[in-house]
Design a protein around this motif. Structure first.
Motif, PDB file in Angstrom:
ATOM      1  N   GLY A  96      -0.036 -24.326  -3.970  1.00  0.00           N
ATOM      2  CA  GLY A  96       0.720 -23.500  -3.609  1.00  0.00           C
ATOM      3  C   GLY A  96       1.441 -22.004  -3.977  1.00  0.00           C
ATOM      4  O   GLY A  96       1.318 -21.693  -4.611  1.00  0.00           O
ATOM      5  N   ALA A  97       2.273 -21.656  -3.074  1.00  0.00           N
ATOM      6  CA  ALA A  97       2.909 -20.182  -3.953  1.00  0.00           C
ATOM      7  C   ALA A  97       2.942 -20.817  -5.387  1.00  0.00           C
ATOM      8  O   ALA A  97       4.003 -21.012  -5.857  1.00  0.00           O
ATOM      9  N   ASP A  99       5.626 -19.014  -6.289  1.00  0.00           N
ATOM     10  CA  ASP A  99       6.697 -19.113  -6.430  1.00  0.00           C
ATOM     11  C   ASP A  99       7.095 -20.425  -6.030  1.00  0.00           C
ATOM     12  O   ASP A  99       7.321 -20.296  -4.762  1.00  0.00           O
ATOM     13  N   PRO A 100       7.934 -22.379  -7.053  1.00  0.00           N
ATOM     14  CA  PRO A 100       8.008 -22.817  -5.961  1.00  0.00           C
ATOM     15  C   PRO A 100       9.391 -22.761  -5.194  1.00  0.00           C
ATOM     16  O   PRO A 100       9.335 -23.506  -4.326  1.00  0.00           O
ATOM     17  N   GLN A 101      10.077 -21.670  -5.275  1.00  0.00           N
ATOM     18  CA  GLN A 101      11.030 -21.740  -4.353  1.00  0.00           C
ATOM     19  C   GLN A 101      10.450 -21.093  -2.622  1.00  0.00           C
ATOM     20  O   GLN A 101      10.563 -21.166  -1.595  1.00  0.00           O
ATOM     21  N   LYS A 102       9.286 -20.198  -2.945  1.00  0.00           N
ATOM     22  CA  LYS A 102       8.201 -20.373  -1.717  1.00  0.00           C
ATOM     23  C   LYS A 102       7.108 -21.771  -1.234  1.00  0.00           C
ATOM     24  O   LYS A 102       6.703 -21.245  -0.241  1.00  0.00           O
ATOM     25  N   SER A 103       6.502 -22.392  -2.339  1.00  0.00           N
ATOM     26  CA  SER A 103       6.289 -23.426  -1.897  1.00  0.00           C
ATOM     27  C   SER A 103       5.978 -23.760  -0.924  1.00  0.00           C
ATOM     28  O   SER A 103       7.700 -24.012  -1.068  1.00  0.00           O
ATOM     29  N   GLU A 104       5.382 -24.319  -0.382  1.00  0.00           N
ATOM     30  CA  GLU A 104       5.662 -25.017   1.059  1.00  0.00           C
ATOM     31  C   GLU A 104       6.229 -26.745   0.820  1.00  0.00           C
ATOM     32  O   GLU A 104       4.785 -27.581  -0.681  1.00  0.00           O
ATOM     33  N   PRO A 105       6.177 -27.214   1.490  1.00  0.00           N
ATOM     34  CA  PRO A 105       6.492 -29.118   1.020  1.00  0.00           C
ATOM     35  C   PRO A 105       5.343 -29.270   1.081  1.00  0.00           C
ATOM     36  O   PRO A 105       4.798 -28.985   2.135  1.00  0.00           O
ATOM     37  N   GLY A 106       4.544 -29.918   0.574  1.00  0.00           N
ATOM     38  CA  GLY A 106       3.172 -30.749   0.333  1.00  0.00           C
ATOM     39  C   GLY A 106       2.378 -30.348  -0.361  1.00  0.00           C
ATOM     40  O   GLY A 106       1.599 -31.014  -0.890  1.00  0.00           O
ATOM     41  N   ILE A 108       1.312 -29.143  -4.416  1.00  0.00           N
ATOM     42  CA  ILE A 108       1.898 -29.713  -5.713  1.00  0.00           C
ATOM     43  C   ILE A 108       3.717 -28.601  -5.924  1.00  0.00           C
ATOM     44  O   ILE A 108       4.396 -29.280  -6.664  1.00  0.00           O
ATOM     45  N   ARG A 109       3.240 -27.461  -5.798  1.00  0.00           N
ATOM     46  CA  ARG A 109       4.340 -27.283  -6.555  1.00  0.00           C
ATOM     47  C   ARG A 109       6.449 -26.910  -5.540  1.00  0.00           C
ATOM     48  O   ARG A 109       6.762 -27.204  -6.232  1.00  0.00           O
ATOM     49  N   GLY A 110       5.611 -27.125  -4.198  1.00  0.00           N
ATOM     50  CA  GLY A 110       6.407 -27.621  -3.708  1.00  0.00           C
ATOM     51  C   GLY A 110       7.263 -28.288  -3.644  1.00  0.00           C
ATOM     52  O   GLY A 110       8.610 -28.985  -3.496  1.00  0.00           O
ATOM     53  N   ASP A 111       6.777 -29.825  -3.756  1.00  0.00           N
ATOM     54  CA  ASP A 111       6.811 -31.129  -4.167  1.00  0.00           C
ATOM     55  C   ASP A 111       7.215 -31.514  -5.755  1.00  0.00           C
ATOM     56  O   ASP A 111       7.810 -32.219  -5.328  1.00  0.00           O
ATOM     57  N   LEU A 112       6.976 -30.396  -6.296  1.00  0.00           N
ATOM     58  CA  LEU A 112       7.176 -30.754  -7.365  1.00  0.00           C
ATOM     59  C   LEU A 112       8.196 -29.863  -8.986  1.00  0.00           C
ATOM     60  O   LEU A 112       7.930 -30.073  -9.799  1.00  0.00           O
ATOM     61  N   ARG A 118       8.347 -21.781 -14.119  1.00  0.00           N
ATOM     62  CA  ARG A 118       7.891 -23.268 -14.629  1.00  0.00           C
ATOM     63  C   ARG A 118       7.032 -24.035 -13.498  1.00  0.00           C
ATOM     64  O   ARG A 118       7.493 -24.768 -13.081  1.00  0.00           O
ATOM     65  N   ASN A 119       6.292 -23.293 -13.437  1.00  0.00           N
ATOM     66  CA  ASN A 119       5.567 -23.431 -12.031  1.00  0.00           C
ATOM     67  C   ASN A 119       4.295 -24.573 -12.500  1.00  0.00           C
ATOM     68  O   ASN A 119       3.225 -25.287 -11.626  1.00  0.00           O
ATOM     69  N   ILE A 120       3.900 -24.861 -13.536  1.00  0.00           N
ATOM     70  CA  ILE A 120       3.083 -26.920 -13.250  1.00  0.00           C
ATOM     71  C   ILE A 120       1.706 -26.352 -13.599  1.00  0.00           C
ATOM     72  O   ILE A 120       1.813 -27.311 -13.922  1.00  0.00           O
ATOM     73  N   ILE A 121       1.493 -25.122 -13.174  1.00  0.00           N
ATOM     74  CA  ILE A 121      -0.300 -25.734 -12.656  1.00  0.00           C
ATOM     75  C   ILE A 121      -0.799 -24.198 -12.662  1.00  0.00           C
ATOM     76  O   ILE A 121      -0.086 -22.949 -11.660  1.00  0.00           O
TER      77      ILE A 121
END
Ligand code: RTP
Length: 155
Positions: A96-97, A99-106, A108-112, A118-121
């Motif tokens: 995902g994008a 910035d997790p604020q812009k990552s789509e649901p579904g 890894i960053r969007g969901d988690l 702190r974008n985990i991956i």
């Protein structure tokens, strides 16, 4: 048509210290594994600051570079190499994008995840960086070539 292992591309994926501390290792591995990608190298380590600076050398002019390298070297990182058709580009899609604020649901960053710092991956962004990052984090002997039983059903 069957693809030979040699034709399949590889990418470098790292679960950053926040992903490890939050207990997301299995969740993240499972998303790559269930898609049909193959894990060919894995280890856990605490990178030194110098090593983190090497990994992020492309970003050394950015204002967040120092904090980013401090963060990557602040705790355990799970370093992995995943293999499969289109794994570099599709791996980024699974992640995902930035910035997790812009990552789509579904994704890894969007969901988690919630914050860009702190974008985990991490995932390689192209074939050259994938090659460089794999060489930085792993020795050739740590990369395992094998045929999985699932492959003939995936390709
Ligand atoms: P990555 O390399 O980690 O997969 O991330 P990326 O390509 O999606 O993003 P990139 O622009 O290469 O940035 C690398 C990491 O730096 C952190 N970052 N912080 N404005 C900020 O504070 C900022 N921007 C980027 C993120 O952790 C990003 O993953």
């Amino acid at each position: 048509q069957q693809l030979q292992a040699a034709e399949l591309e590889r990418t470098f994926i790292a679960i950053k210290p926040d992903g490890v501390q939050r207990g997301l290792i299995a969740e993240i591995i499972s998303r790559f594994e269930k898609k049909g990608f193959k894990l060919v190298a894995i280890k856990i380590m605490i990178p030194s600051k110098d090593f983190a600076q090497k990994h992020y050398h492309d970003l050394k002019e950015r204002p967040f570079f120092n904090g980013l390298c401090d963060f990557l070297s602040s705790g355990p990182v799970v370093a992995m190499v995943w293999e499969g058709e289109g794994v570099i580009k599709y791996g980024r899609k699974l992640i995902g994008a930035t910035d997790p604020q812009k990552s789509e649901p579904g994704t890894i960053r969007g969901d988690l995840a919630v914050g860009v710092g702190r974008n985990i991956i991490h995932g390689s962004d192209g074939s050259e960086t994938a090659k460089d990052e794999i060489a930085l984090w792993f020795t050739p002997r740590e990369l395992v070539s094998y045929t999985s039983n699932a492959e003939k059903w995936i390709y």
